[in-house]
Design an enzyme around this catalytic site. Structure first.
Site, mmCIF file in Angstrom:
data_model
loop_
_atom_site.group_PDB
_atom_site.id
_atom_site.type_symbol
_atom_site.label_atom_id
_atom_site.label_comp_id
_atom_site.label_asym_id
_atom_site.label_seq_id
_atom_site.Cartn_x
_atom_site.Cartn_y
_atom_site.Cartn_z
ATOM 1 C CB VAL A 54 1.899 -35.478 -5.792
ATOM 2 C CG1 VAL A 54 2.739 -36.830 -6.038
ATOM 3 C CG2 VAL A 54 2.327 -34.576 -5.288
ATOM 4 C CB CYS A 55 -1.282 -38.510 -8.889
ATOM 5 S SG CYS A 55 -1.917 -38.864 -7.140
ATOM 6 C CB THR A 56 0.139 -34.537 -12.891
ATOM 7 O OG1 THR A 56 -2.522 -34.622 -12.363
ATOM 8 C CG2 THR A 56 -0.491 -34.375 -14.448
#
Length: 211
Positions: free
Chosen positions: A44-46
């Protein structure tokens, strides 16, 4: 530390993917968005960091600087940035703070022990040019942020700082706004809002966006 709206955002010095950061020096006279991530190399952070990089022109238009944070070290950040650039078809154009010692996370309250004792939650703080905290949004680690909403809030904050208005539910740039209830003098209202207004109720007065 519990950070609240209107508080002065704490300054810090910390290593990042772009060298040592003094937060106040980094911000200068700009608005700032500081957002935390549970860890490097997370899916998700990516996607979030890739999308943030793609918003650079929108941030620049609003005088906003973005800066991210993760509890991993600089070496990890730099490897992760390569993955972000590759998978999200972009180039990361903002620093990622290396918060291995949790110093900044503790300063800003990004660690919520009941969610995780070691990883930061998915928090985002908007800071104005006076270094005041204007918005805090916290998501669970499993839910990616809505950056269109972040831009919408920045637009609202900048507009309402300059005019005696508030923005209604689901407001978007260019739509009607609300005249604040504290403004009652009709002459002043005419001067401030020459396009006039519609009084739905005495306390609910809609007027075209002033800008």
């Amino acid at each position: 530390m519990t950070l609240r709206l209107g508080d002065t955002a704490p300054n810090f010095q910390q290593e990042s993917s772009e060298g040592t950061i003094d937060f106040y020096d980094f911000l200068g006279d700009s608005w700032g968005i500081l957002f935390s991530h549970p860890a490097d190399y997370t899916p998700v952070c990516t996607t979030e960091l890739g999308y943030t990089a793609k918003l650079k022109d929108e941030f620049d238009k609003r005088g906003v600087k973005a800066i991210a944070l993760s509890v991993d070290d600089v070496k990890s950040h730099k490897g992760w940035i390569q993955d972000i650039n590759e998978t999200q078809n972009t180039t990361v154009n903002f620093p990622i703070i290396a918060d291995k010692d949790r110093k900044v996370s503790e300063l800003y309250g990004f660690i919520h022990p009941n969610a995780s004792e070691t990883l930061t939650v998915r928090s985002l703080v908007i800071i104005d040019p006076n270094k005041k905290v204007r918005l805090i949004i916290t998501y669970p680690a499993s839910t990616g942020r809505n950056f269109n909403e972040v831009l919408r809030v920045v637009d609202s904050l900048q507009l309402t700082d300059n005019h005696k208005v508030a923005t209604p539910a689901n407001w978007q740039q260019g739509e009607d706004v609300v005249i604040v209830p504290s403004l009652k003098d009709e002459e002043e209202i005419k001067q401030r809002f020459p396009k006039g207004y519609k009084a739905v109720k005495p306390y609910l007065r809609l007027t075209p966006q002033p800008e």
